[in-house]
Design a protein around this motif. Structure first.
Motif, PDB file in Angstrom:
ATOM      1  N   ALA A 149      24.089  -1.274  21.250  1.00  0.00           N
ATOM      2  CA  ALA A 149      23.693  -1.296  22.651  1.00  0.00           C
ATOM      3  C   ALA A 149      24.944  -1.375  23.506  1.00  0.00           C
ATOM      4  CB  ALA A 149      22.775  -2.479  22.947  1.00  0.00           C
ATOM      5  N   VAL A 150      24.954  -0.625  24.590  1.00  0.00           N
ATOM      6  CA  VAL A 150      26.079  -0.606  25.527  1.00  0.00           C
ATOM      7  C   VAL A 150      25.570  -1.060  26.883  1.00  0.00           C
ATOM      8  CG1 VAL A 150      27.830   0.819  26.652  1.00  0.00           C
ATOM      9  CG2 VAL A 150      27.183   1.286  24.272  1.00  0.00           C
ATOM     10  N   ILE A 151      26.191  -2.088  27.441  1.00  0.00           N
ATOM     11  CA  ILE A 151      25.805  -2.549  28.776  1.00  0.00           C
ATOM     12  C   ILE A 151      27.052  -2.664  29.645  1.00  0.00           C
ATOM     13  CG2 ILE A 151      23.831  -3.830  27.873  1.00  0.00           C
ATOM     14  CD1 ILE A 151      25.371  -6.402  28.526  1.00  0.00           C
ATOM     15  N   ARG A 152      26.834  -2.520  30.924  1.00  0.00           N
ATOM     16  CA  ARG A 152      27.878  -2.735  31.925  1.00  0.00           C
ATOM     17  C   ARG A 152      27.357  -3.693  32.973  1.00  0.00           C
ATOM     18  NH1 ARG A 152      28.773   2.505  30.143  1.00  0.00           N
ATOM     19  NH2 ARG A 152      30.976   3.107  29.947  1.00  0.00           N
ATOM     20  N   GLN A 153      28.260  -4.288  33.694  1.00  0.00           N
ATOM     21  CA  GLN A 153      27.828  -5.143  34.795  1.00  0.00           C
ATOM     22  C   GLN A 153      27.167  -4.282  35.852  1.00  0.00           C
ATOM     23  OE1 GLN A 153      30.705  -7.970  36.198  1.00  0.00           O
ATOM     24  NE2 GLN A 153      29.722  -8.195  38.192  1.00  0.00           N
ATOM     25  N   GLU A 154      26.039  -4.755  36.369  1.00  0.00           N
ATOM     26  CA  GLU A 154      25.312  -4.013  37.398  1.00  0.00           C
ATOM     27  C   GLU A 154      26.032  -4.194  38.729  1.00  0.00           C
ATOM     28  OE1 GLU A 154      23.701  -1.651  39.199  1.00  0.00           O
ATOM     29  OE2 GLU A 154      22.426  -1.808  37.415  1.00  0.00           O
ATOM     30  N   MET A 155      26.678  -3.135  39.194  1.00  0.00           N
ATOM     31  CA  MET A 155      27.467  -3.189  40.425  1.00  0.00           C
ATOM     32  C   MET A 155      26.638  -2.835  41.650  1.00  0.00           C
ATOM     33  SD  MET A 155      30.215  -4.168  39.021  1.00  0.00           S
ATOM     34  CE  MET A 155      31.306  -4.132  40.450  1.00  0.00           C
ATOM     35  N   ASP A 156      25.419  -2.399  41.443  1.00  0.00           N
ATOM     36  CA  ASP A 156      24.593  -1.922  42.560  1.00  0.00           C
ATOM     37  C   ASP A 156      23.401  -2.830  42.789  1.00  0.00           C
ATOM     38  OD1 ASP A 156      24.824  -0.028  44.457  1.00  0.00           O
ATOM     39  OD2 ASP A 156      23.839   1.579  43.349  1.00  0.00           O
ATOM     40  N   ILE A 157      23.586  -4.125  42.572  1.00  0.00           N
ATOM     41  CA  ILE A 157      22.441  -5.026  42.561  1.00  0.00           C
ATOM     42  C   ILE A 157      21.818  -5.185  43.936  1.00  0.00           C
ATOM     43  CG2 ILE A 157      23.826  -7.115  42.868  1.00  0.00           C
ATOM     44  CD1 ILE A 157      20.649  -6.609  40.706  1.00  0.00           C
ATOM     45  N   GLU A 158      22.607  -5.096  45.004  1.00  0.00           N
ATOM     46  CA  GLU A 158      22.034  -5.195  46.343  1.00  0.00           C
ATOM     47  C   GLU A 158      21.134  -3.996  46.639  1.00  0.00           C
ATOM     48  OE1 GLU A 158      21.888  -7.572  48.550  1.00  0.00           O
ATOM     49  OE2 GLU A 158      22.964  -8.888  47.175  1.00  0.00           O
ATOM     50  N   TYR A 159      21.548  -2.837  46.179  1.00  0.00           N
ATOM     51  CA  TYR A 159      20.712  -1.642  46.348  1.00  0.00           C
ATOM     52  C   TYR A 159      19.410  -1.800  45.564  1.00  0.00           C
ATOM     53  CZ  TYR A 159      19.208   3.232  46.227  1.00  0.00           C
ATOM     54  OH  TYR A 159      18.471   4.379  46.333  1.00  0.00           O
TER      55      TYR A 159
ATOM     56  N   LEU B 216      21.813  -1.480  31.248  1.00  0.00           N
ATOM     57  CA  LEU B 216      21.746  -0.967  29.885  1.00  0.00           C
ATOM     58  C   LEU B 216      22.012   0.534  29.906  1.00  0.00           C
ATOM     59  CD1 LEU B 216      21.053  -1.667  26.931  1.00  0.00           C
ATOM     60  CD2 LEU B 216      18.667  -1.256  27.484  1.00  0.00           C
ATOM     61  N   HIS B 217      23.021   0.959  29.161  1.00  0.00           N
ATOM     62  CA  HIS B 217      23.382   2.378  29.151  1.00  0.00           C
ATOM     63  C   HIS B 217      22.906   3.084  27.894  1.00  0.00           C
ATOM     64  CE1 HIS B 217      26.116   3.125  32.662  1.00  0.00           C
ATOM     65  NE2 HIS B 217      25.973   1.818  32.725  1.00  0.00           N
ATOM     66  N   HIS B 218      23.058   2.439  26.748  1.00  0.00           N
ATOM     67  CA  HIS B 218      22.641   3.069  25.490  1.00  0.00           C
ATOM     68  C   HIS B 218      21.998   2.013  24.609  1.00  0.00           C
ATOM     69  CE1 HIS B 218      24.953   6.620  26.558  1.00  0.00           C
ATOM     70  NE2 HIS B 218      25.998   5.848  26.773  1.00  0.00           N
ATOM     71  N   PHE B 219      21.038   2.447  23.834  1.00  0.00           N
ATOM     72  CA  PHE B 219      20.380   1.545  22.891  1.00  0.00           C
ATOM     73  C   PHE B 219      19.849   2.386  21.746  1.00  0.00           C
ATOM     74  CE2 PHE B 219      18.389  -2.563  22.039  1.00  0.00           C
ATOM     75  CZ  PHE B 219      17.450  -2.217  21.099  1.00  0.00           C
ATOM     76  N   ALA B 220      20.260   2.072  20.524  1.00  0.00           N
ATOM     77  CA  ALA B 220      19.761   2.762  19.341  1.00  0.00           C
ATOM     78  C   ALA B 220      19.579   1.738  18.237  1.00  0.00           C
ATOM     79  CB  ALA B 220      20.732   3.861  18.899  1.00  0.00           C
ATOM     80  N   LEU B 221      18.487   1.833  17.526  1.00  0.00           N
ATOM     81  CA  LEU B 221      18.178   0.873  16.470  1.00  0.00           C
ATOM     82  C   LEU B 221      17.474   1.595  15.334  1.00  0.00           C
ATOM     83  CD1 LEU B 221      18.227  -2.175  15.709  1.00  0.00           C
ATOM     84  CD2 LEU B 221      15.972  -2.367  16.759  1.00  0.00           C
ATOM     85  N   ASN B 222      17.904   1.313  14.122  1.00  0.00           N
ATOM     86  CA  ASN B 222      17.265   1.884  12.942  1.00  0.00           C
ATOM     87  C   ASN B 222      15.765   1.595  12.977  1.00  0.00           C
ATOM     88  OD1 ASN B 222      16.304   2.039  10.112  1.00  0.00           O
ATOM     89  ND2 ASN B 222      18.456   2.420   9.663  1.00  0.00           N
ATOM     90  N   PRO B 223      14.929   2.600  12.700  1.00  0.00           N
ATOM     91  CA  PRO B 223      13.472   2.388  12.804  1.00  0.00           C
ATOM     92  C   PRO B 223      12.947   1.318  11.861  1.00  0.00           C
ATOM     93  CG  PRO B 223      13.948   4.479  11.730  1.00  0.00           C
ATOM     94  CD  PRO B 223      15.243   3.988  12.283  1.00  0.00           C
ATOM     95  N   ILE B 224      13.669   1.053  10.807  1.00  0.00           N
ATOM     96  CA  ILE B 224      13.251   0.006   9.877  1.00  0.00           C
ATOM     97  C   ILE B 224      13.165  -1.339  10.591  1.00  0.00           C
ATOM     98  CG2 ILE B 224      14.004  -1.287   7.835  1.00  0.00           C
ATOM     99  CD1 ILE B 224      15.325   1.317   6.862  1.00  0.00           C
ATOM    100  N   PHE B 225      14.011  -1.509  11.587  1.00  0.00           N
ATOM    101  CA  PHE B 225      14.092  -2.801  12.273  1.00  0.00           C
ATOM    102  C   PHE B 225      13.587  -2.718  13.705  1.00  0.00           C
ATOM    103  CE2 PHE B 225      17.521  -2.452   9.132  1.00  0.00           C
ATOM    104  CZ  PHE B 225      17.180  -3.496   8.281  1.00  0.00           C
ATOM    105  N   ARG B 226      12.680  -1.782  13.959  1.00  0.00           N
ATOM    106  CA  ARG B 226      12.155  -1.630  15.313  1.00  0.00           C
ATOM    107  C   ARG B 226      11.507  -2.904  15.831  1.00  0.00           C
ATOM    108  NH1 ARG B 226       7.799  -1.947  17.631  1.00  0.00           N
ATOM    109  NH2 ARG B 226       6.783  -2.231  15.631  1.00  0.00           N
TER     110      ARG B 226
END
Length: 1239
Positions: free
Chosen positions: A526-536, A560-570
């Motif tokens: 999973a890839v996350i960044r700080q939300e810089m547009d929170i007021e919007y 949240l920018h990307h999220f991938a998980l093996n289906p075995i562990f959904r």
């Protein structure tokens, strides 16, 4: 429910529920000094915002008996929230605590008399709610004694120091096995029969009736190496049953489902054919997956056909609490009795017993009506390896132990050590049950006619060693193996490298990458960044439906920018998200879904790059925005973060409170026919039910979903607008993320088989069918009058009512939606019609005016346009305002447009072949005339499309000019509902003048969804039958009817009116109770603004005609407002203080009227006036009633009396405080208002 008994013998019936914000006041009343010693001085609201789980215990009077708050990290600051595991394992090496199986109690209060019983009930509920949970820790200062209630549940395991204080804290633990233990699983025995049969028969007696009383005993007796029966046992009594079999009909499953991600449920074989001879492109692979009519393949993005390591989206989950035939058995093994064979034959639609397989619908190559139907047929791999799957045939469990259903899985996998997959299939309408919440739904093929959904669970899903951590440079290879086949794999890898190098983007935005690891293998990222547009986000989305914004710091919001998980562990997706929040020190995550258009009629639901996690996020409703007069407001305008115009997107969200919040899955196949405003409003309402998850929503529409921005930023439209939805609204909804789209026309309904026929040869199955096709303009039927006979309209009028059955000329355009309009415009441009041709526009609706204006705007000369008005049956015009009509006609004549009145179409091409149309002849009340033309636009009459009518008629749905419905939208088929202009109420209501056409389409769609939600939403109160006399009353809706567009002369037109039966404006003005009008400007200058104020001083109608664009969304908010709320509008108008209403409604004082939460303020103020604030005084509402009934003797006018009492009462201060709080809380939208403290 449970019964608690106090030491004095008093009993209370209690139940647990999740804590709500309105509980806070009562919770605070339960806090004692001892509570503060145990847990510290806490801000309860803040703690609830950050809690993973908050539980409230109530009695049968809904009085709060106890409350507890649980988080996934320790309190008292004894350890950092991202690094506590090692510290607690050191306390006792025999306690294998992990973030997955551990929670910490941060707060507990209870009614003193019942504290012990309340605590036990709360702890039991928590263990039941969170199946993975095994340990609950409690941390208190060492100098504080726990007290008798807590010591009965918690036992001390050691002491640990605090990070900030120089003192030690005692650590106590509570174990699952003491309150809601794991179930003991064993092989079934015949003597279990008597324990199990009551569970089987609790809700369903079908099996007993069909196969006798002892079918279960025979099934247990017939066990062998390939067929097993197991039970779960509590205190020596069987409380659950599962029958499993190693014979699975893989051939049929391969025909009906996409098994690619699971290698066909087979072991790899060197001769497997996994790819066609020609390597498919990435786009083909992507589109092939979308092509499935399963919900999940439409909605998720990064799952590739070939990528067996990626998470499959959860598209439909089903529940069954009684016995369930899984329908997956293979050949009947020897040893089973004839009765069991008969069961298999009856229930196992996927069995291998017969030579014939169940018939499937037509092949994939014959799918012209389906989305992406023009793609090549789907390649199906060939798997030659041995079967790696077994199936669950029957399953049942006592409701009390249902939360432990997964305990079966470890034992049944041990029975088949050579199998890796466990399969189960359940009918679509089976309610969701706990067991399959841990399974992955397999995507069905679009030609699958099986009435079941298929779920799979992998052996590795039993592993509990999953670990979430920040990524390191050593993870690059593992992540590459995981995401290698994804379309965005390069971006994911770039983010991983950037994180390892700098932990932030080049622009300084904080970046975090998390990986999920099992047995030293990367199974998720999973890839996350700080939300810089929170007021919007706060100002443009209703994020405060889910959080108290002020209790979250800016750095706690992540994107949240990307999220991938093996289906075995959904089934660990929520845990993954919870760990991201804990390890990343975040409290909220956001995921935007941007629209992505594709040329032509094909639409791409791959508008986003996520995500198997999308189903675990909640959709956030967009907020209606004020159109600000920025220049006029100057420095009092909102900040650029609020008022900026950026690309629209749909927003999805999760937070700490939602990580353990379940959703109710709805697998019912809901098919909506028609992308009208009613249908879109219906789908929007369902999609934005955050606690429900609709997995099988399907829209059948001629051109798919609207909102493709075909016209770009161009304001001109051929058709007028009802202002229900626009392109931006569609972008903010992202319906394509949740709705399957079938492009085609409904041509039949099979009520017995419950399917819709699309384009004559395709079928779409339904459980609930929603008909919202509306009415369309029809091809006009020439009367055939001979021009040489000089006939008049009176002599040929009847012939015009016939349906046209001939060949439709290719240059005759019937415009229904934007796609039709764009096709007409492109054809005209390609054939030089706009510069050289002549156009006839035929009709009486407002669309003829908008079409003429659009043709003029695109460069056509006025002398090439003929506007022909046919005779009308009504004396009400489409605009219903003589002044506006006069201005429009004058503008058209100035432009050179020729206008004909009361002219009836007689012939095309003088009676010869009408394709294409070169001329049209018309009769009038006097003499006929003939016009040359290159294009013919018809807006003559709207009616139900003939193919649609024929589908209704053939299906024996009651039709009486329109489709007949009752007040709950039902047709004569309980499974078929209808709404919109397509319908009329049954004659038994004696209200033929009132139809859905009289009301707002958006409100009709909302009410239709509300009527259906009672079937699916367990939080709603059961619907009570109305009294007999009220059942004959049709519902009346209050939303405004709106129409608008750009009329000839470049006039921007808007009309907003109360729903009702139309009457001429002059007739309205002549009524004794008409009210008053407020008008400024004049029509010809394009400054006309008219407000109709009814006798109750409410704005009931708004009409605008302007040369300049105006803020339509603002003016819509004026409807229904009291004239005094508009700054004493009438008084100011009669004193000549309002020369221009356009300017008046751009003044700063009125911005709050346009605010989306102003209606909430009004409700709050009214509630204050209705409430009784002083014991010896009536409420203001009661006082007003007494004045009205003359129960009070007054020496002054009633209004002055009420005003004097109000100003002397507590109500004045309460209303002022509420108003100031509203302005302060919404100051980011309303900075033009002052409040105490800023001056």
């Amino acid at each position: 429910m449970s019964v608690l008994t106090s030491p004095r013998g008093k009993a209370e019936v209690v139940h647990c529920r999740r804590t709500e914000s309105q509980d806070i006041f009562c919770i605070k009343n339960l806090i004692r000094k001892f509570t503060q010693k145990l847990f510290g001085r806490l801000n309860i609201i803040y703690l609830l915002e950050k809690a993973n789980l908050a539980v409230t215990l109530c009695n049968d009077k809904e009085e709060i008996m106890a409350h507890a708050i649980f988080l996934d990290y320790p309190n008292w600051n004894v350890a950092n929230q991202d690094n506590w595991v090692s510290l607690f394992r050191e306390l006792d090496s025999e306690i294998p605590c992990t973030p997955l199986n551990t929670l910490f109690m941060h707060f507990f209060v209870a009614v003193d008399e019942y504290a012990t019983g309340c605590l036990r009930e709360v702890i039991r509920t928590v263990f039941k709610t969170v199946p993975e949970l095994h340990f609950i820790f409690l941390i208190v200062p060492t100098y504080v004694s726990l007290g008798s209630p807590l010591t009965t549940v918690f036992s001390q395991v050691g002491n640990i120091p605090c990070l900030t204080y120089d003192e030690d804290f005692a650590v106590y633990i509570c174990h699952r096995h003491d309150h809601y233990p794991q179930l003991h699983i064993r092989k079934a025995r015949v003597e279990d029969h008597d324990d199990l049969m009551p569970i089987f028969l609790h809700n369903d007696t079908t099996l007993k009736e069909m196969y006798g009383e002892y079918f279960l005993a025979e099934l247990i007796e017939a066990q062998d190496e390939e067929n097993h029966a197991v039970v779960c046992e509590v205190e020596g009594k069987a409380v659950g049953f599962m029958s499993v079999c190693s014979h699975v009909n893989l051939a049929l499953l391969h025909e009906c489902f996409d098994l690619g991600p699971f290698h066909g449920f087979c072991f790899p074989h060197p001769d497997d054919i996994l790819e066609p001879s020609k390597e498919p492109s990435i786009q083909e692979s992507q589109d092939t997956e979308i092509k499935s009519d399963s919900q999940s393949s439409q909605k998720e993005t990064e799952e590739s056909e070939e990528n067996a390591s990626l998470e499959l989206p959860e598209a439909a989950e089903i529940q069954e609490k009684e016995s369930e035939e899984s329908l997956l058995s293979g050949d009947i093994p020897p040893g089973f009795s004839d009765v069991i064979k008969d069961i298999e034959q009856k229930f196992s639609v996927l069995s291998n017993m017969g030579d014939e397989e169940p018939s499937l619908s037509s092949s994939e190559s014959s799918l012209p009506s389906f989305l992406f139907s023009e793609e090549p047929s789907l390649f199906r791999p060939i798997y030659l390896g041995e079967s790696a799957a077994f199936c669950i045939q029957l399953f049942c469990i006592d409701e009390k132990y249902e939360a432990r259903s997964l305990d079966f899985m470890s034992f049944v996998f041990s029975l088949f050590p050579d199998k890796n997959y466990c399969l189960i299939s359940v009918p679509h309408l089976t309610p969701e049950f706990v067991l399959i919440q841990n399974f992955v739904k397999v995507v069905p093929c679009n030609n699958c006619t099986l009435e079941h959904d298929l779920y799979v669970f992998h052996r590795a899903g039993l592993l509990r060693s999953i670990k979430i951590r920040l990524a390191t440079i050593l993870d690059i290879t593992g992540v590459e193996n995981l995401v290698g086949t994804l379309l965005l794999s390069r971006k994911i890898m770039d983010d991983l490298i950037q994180f390892n190098e700098a932990c932030r983007d080049p622009d300084g935005t904080a970046l975090q990458v998390f990986v999920a690891e099992v047995a030293n293998q990367i199974v998720g990222i999973a890839v996350i960044r700080q939300e810089m547009d929170i007021e919007y986000i706060r100002s443009h989305y209703n994020i405060e439906d889910f959080i108290y914004f002020s209790h979250h710091q800016q750095e706690e919001h992540g994107r949240l920018h990307h999220f991938a998980l093996n289906p075995i562990f959904r089934h660990y997706t929520k845990f993954f998200l919870k760990e991201i929040l804990r390890l990343g020190f975040k409290s909220c995550l956001y995921y935007p879904v941007y629209p992505q258009s594709r040329e032509g009629k094909l639409q791409n639901s791959y508008a986003h790059s996520l995500t198997s996690a999308l189903h675990y996020l909640v959709p956030v409703r967009p907020r209606r925005q004020i159109v600000y007069p920025l220049e006029k407001l100057g420095i009092n305008a909102p900040s650029k973060e609020v008022s900026k115009d950026q690309a629209s997107y749909a927003l999805y969200h999760t937070n700490r409170k939602l990580t353990l919040e379940p959703k109710v899955t709805v697998n019912a196949r809901i098919v909506v026919v028609g992308a009208s405003s009613v249908g879109i409003s219906f789908l929007e309402t369902l999609v934005f039910c955050s606690h429900l998850k609709f997995n099988n929503l399907t829209l059948i529409s001629t051109h798919g979903l609207p909102g493709k921005k075909l016209w770009g930023s161009e304001q001109r439209r051929f058709l007028a607008s009802d202002h229900c939805f626009n392109d931006k609204d569609y972008a903010l909804m992202s319906l394509c993320s949740w709705v399957n789209v079938v492009v085609g026309r409904m041509t039949g309904i099979d009520r017995a088989a419950k399917h819709v026929v699309v384009s004559y040869n395709e079928t779409v199955f339904y459980d609930h069918l929603i008909l919202c096709t509306g009415q369309q303009y029809q091809v006009p039927c020439p009367t055939g009058a001979n021009m040489d006979q000089h006939l008049t309209n009176r002599e040929v009028l009847e012939n015009s009512k016939q349906r046209y059955t001939g060949k439709v000329p290719y240059n005759l355009f019937i415009l229904t939606d934007e796609e039709d309009c764009l096709r007409a415009l492109i054809w005209m441009r390609n054939n030089s019609i706009l510069t050289e041709g002549k156009v006839i526009v035929y009709g009486n609706t407002i669309d003829v005016y908008t079409t003429v204006e659009t043709l003029l705007h695109f460069g056509m000369k006025g002398n090439g346009i003929y506007l022909v008005h046919p005779p009308t049956d009504s004396n009400i015009t489409c605009v219903n305002n003589y002044e506006i009509e006069s201005a429009i006609e004058e503008a058209m004549k100035t432009a050179g447009v020729t206008i004909y009145q009361d002219s009836l179409l007689a012939q095309w091409n003088d009676g010869e072949d009408p394709d294409p149309i070169h001329s049209a002849s018309f009769t009038t009340s006097t003499k006929p005339f003939r016009l040359e033309c290159s294009v013919f636009f018809s807006f003559y009459k709207k009616n139900v499309d003939y193919e649609t009518f024929k589908a209704f008629n053939d299906a024996c749905l009651v039709y009486d000019g329109r489709l007949v419905i009752d007040t709950t939208f039902h047709t004569n088929d309980i499974a078929i509902r209808a709404a919109g202009s397509l319908t009329k109420f049954s004659n038994r209501y004696y209200s033929n003048d009132w139809t859905h056409s009289n009301f707002s389409s958006k409100e009709i769609g909302f009410q239709l969804a509300a009527a259906m939600l009672s079937l699916f939403d367990p939080t709603l109160e059961p619907v009570t039958e109305p009294p007999a006399d009220l059942d004959r009353l049709i519902p009346m809706y209050k939303g405004a009817k709106i129409q608008g567009g750009i009329l000839p002369g470049s006039y921007y037109y808007l009309h907003i009116a109360k729903p009702g039966i139309s009457s001429p404006l002059d007739v309205q003005r002549s009524q004794p109770d008409f009210g008053s009008e407020v008008m400024t400007g004049n029509v010809r200058d394009g400054t006309y603004f008219r407000l109709y104020i009814n006798r109750y001083k409410l704005v009931e109608s708004i009409t605008c005609l302007s040369k300049e664009p105006f803020p339509v969304s603002n003016y819509i908010r004026l409807f229904g407002q009291h004239e005094q709320a508009l700054n004493n509008l009438c008084t100011r108008y009669y004193e000549n203080l309002i020369p221009d209403l356009y300017s008046y409604f751009t003044e700063p004082w009125c911005m709050a009227l346009f605010h989306d939460r102003f209606i909430d303020l009004r409700k709050e103020l009214r509630q204050i006036l209705n409430s009784k604030q002083e014991t010896d005084m009536p409420s203001m509402e009661q006082l007003a009633y007494k004045v009205e009934d003359e129960e009070i003797n007054m020496n002054e006018k009633p209004q002055k009396y009420l005003q004097r009492v109000f100003e002397q009462s507590i109500y004045k201060n309460l209303l002022e405080k509420s108003t100031l709080d509203y302005l302060h809380y919404n100051q980011y939208h309303l900075p033009m208002y002052a409040w105490p403290g800023i001056i």
